[in-house]
Design an enzyme around this catalytic site. Structure first.
Site, PDB file in Angstrom:
ATOM      1  N   GLU A 278       0.888   6.986  -6.671  1.00  0.00           N
ATOM      2  CA  GLU A 278      -0.182   7.704  -6.581  1.00  0.00           C
ATOM      3  C   GLU A 278       0.356   9.267  -6.662  1.00  0.00           C
ATOM      4  O   GLU A 278      -0.111  10.179  -7.476  1.00  0.00           O
ATOM      5  CB  GLU A 278      -1.249   7.553  -5.614  1.00  0.00           C
ATOM      6  CG  GLU A 278      -2.416   8.592  -5.474  1.00  0.00           C
ATOM      7  CD  GLU A 278      -3.050   8.011  -3.981  1.00  0.00           C
ATOM      8  OE1 GLU A 278      -3.098   9.005  -3.158  1.00  0.00           O
ATOM      9  OE2 GLU A 278      -3.822   7.241  -3.970  1.00  0.00           O
TER      10      GLU A 278
ATOM     11  N   LYS B 104       0.880  -1.340   0.049  1.00  0.00           N
ATOM     12  CA  LYS B 104      -0.020  -0.146  -0.008  1.00  0.00           C
ATOM     13  C   LYS B 104       0.907   1.100   0.060  1.00  0.00           C
ATOM     14  O   LYS B 104       0.615   2.166  -0.445  1.00  0.00           O
ATOM     15  CB  LYS B 104      -0.928   0.025   1.366  1.00  0.00           C
ATOM     16  CG  LYS B 104      -1.803   1.409   1.238  1.00  0.00           C
ATOM     17  CD  LYS B 104      -2.604   1.512   0.245  1.00  0.00           C
ATOM     18  CE  LYS B 104      -3.842   2.760   0.475  1.00  0.00           C
ATOM     19  NZ  LYS B 104      -3.605   3.646   1.077  1.00  0.00           N
TER      20      LYS B 104
END
Length: 291
Positions: free
Chosen positions: A171, A164
């Site tokens: 991102e 993550k």
């Protein structure tokens, strides 16, 4: 199955609802009594039948540590704790060891989906021993998006949060690229409708993505983003990604640059740019702006 869920904020509250829609029982606890089903962790544990699963969705660091410490005293051998917050993967290893000493399992789970997860599902990356993952699997199946993808057993304890973390680093870089392209389009006189250029990219282009869709949503609400200040926080995972890259000698120039761009956004009057302006003036006689 039954699940205890600790932390019912923007993510946790919607997760509780999605799990319930799948037919499972969720007992939720939050420090805000208006959100909670019970008034303490002790009461939450008491309402669950063993073997219990308690999912923790609280801020990383001290809040997660104190919650894990309290659960370690309340749970029994065979129970499982899931950390679904944004903890650093090294904390997962510590928590797993502390709980294992009491016979309690531990799974770390990176969760992506934000405020859209209730309807669209949450992308899940989890780490831990296979038997502990299997105990939690019905909840993973309830939370994930429909279809074959969107969830992965990434590896050992810590692997979920590490995956993550890297996801969030990517991102950062993707958002930075969209932002730079948008600023350049806004700058030139020849492009008269930047918002529609972005909208046109949503179909048929290699850069179409959910982030692009969200950018168009933002431009529909405020076409030139005039109502926003050019300031962006970072949650910490971008920093951890860069630190992990240094530790493993992996070059991450795009992700690192996007992180530093956020730091620059916090400077109303950049000290670095003062030096750049001064040097340009010294060697080339270029004009400088005075306060």
């Amino acid at each position: 199955m039954e699940l205890g869920l600790v932390g019912l904020g923007k993510m946790g509250g919607n997760m509780r609802e999605r799990i319930r829609r799948a037919g499972h029982t969720v007992v939720g606890y939050d420090r805000n009594p208006d959100l909670a089903d019970v008034h303490s962790l002790e009461e939450l544990v008491g309402k669950l039948k063993g073997p219990r699963v308690v999912w923790v969705m609280v801020p990383a660091g001290a809040a997660t540590q104190s919650t894990v410490d309290e659960l370690a005293e309340l749970l029994e051998p065979g129970d499982v704790v899931v950390d679904g917050g944004n903890s650093r993967w090294t904390d997962d290893e510590k928590h797993a060891g502390e709980l294992a000493a009491k016979g309690i399992g531990f799974v770390d789970c990176g969760v992506s989906g934000g405020v859209w997860g209730l309807e669209n599902g949450y992308a899940l990356m989890y780490g831990g021993e296979a038997e502990h993952v299997a105990t939690v699997q019905p909840v993973f199946d309830a939370l994930k998006p429909e279809g074959d993808f969107g969830a992965v057993h990434a590896g050992k304890v810590g692997a979920g949060h590490f995956a993550k973390m890297v996801h969030n680093g990517i991102e950062y870089a993707m958002m930075q690229a969209y932002a730079e392209g948008w600023e350049l389009l806004e700058k030139v006189d020849s492009v008269t409708d930047v918002r529609e250029v972005f909208r046109s990219w949503q179909e048929g282009t290699v850069i179409r993505s959910w982030l692009l869709d969200l950018a168009v949503n933002a431009l529909d609400e405020d076409e030139h983003l005039d109502r926003l200040r050019g300031f962006a926080q970072d949650s910490g995972e971008g920093r951890w990604t860069v630190e992990a890259a240094i530790d493993n000698a992996v070059p991450l120039p795009a992700i690192t640059a996007s992180l530093f761009a956020r730091f620059a956004s916090r400077q109303d009057d950049s000290p670095q740019m003062k030096m750049i302006a001064a040097l340009r003036n010294q060697f080339g006689g270029h004009a400088v702006e005075k306060k």
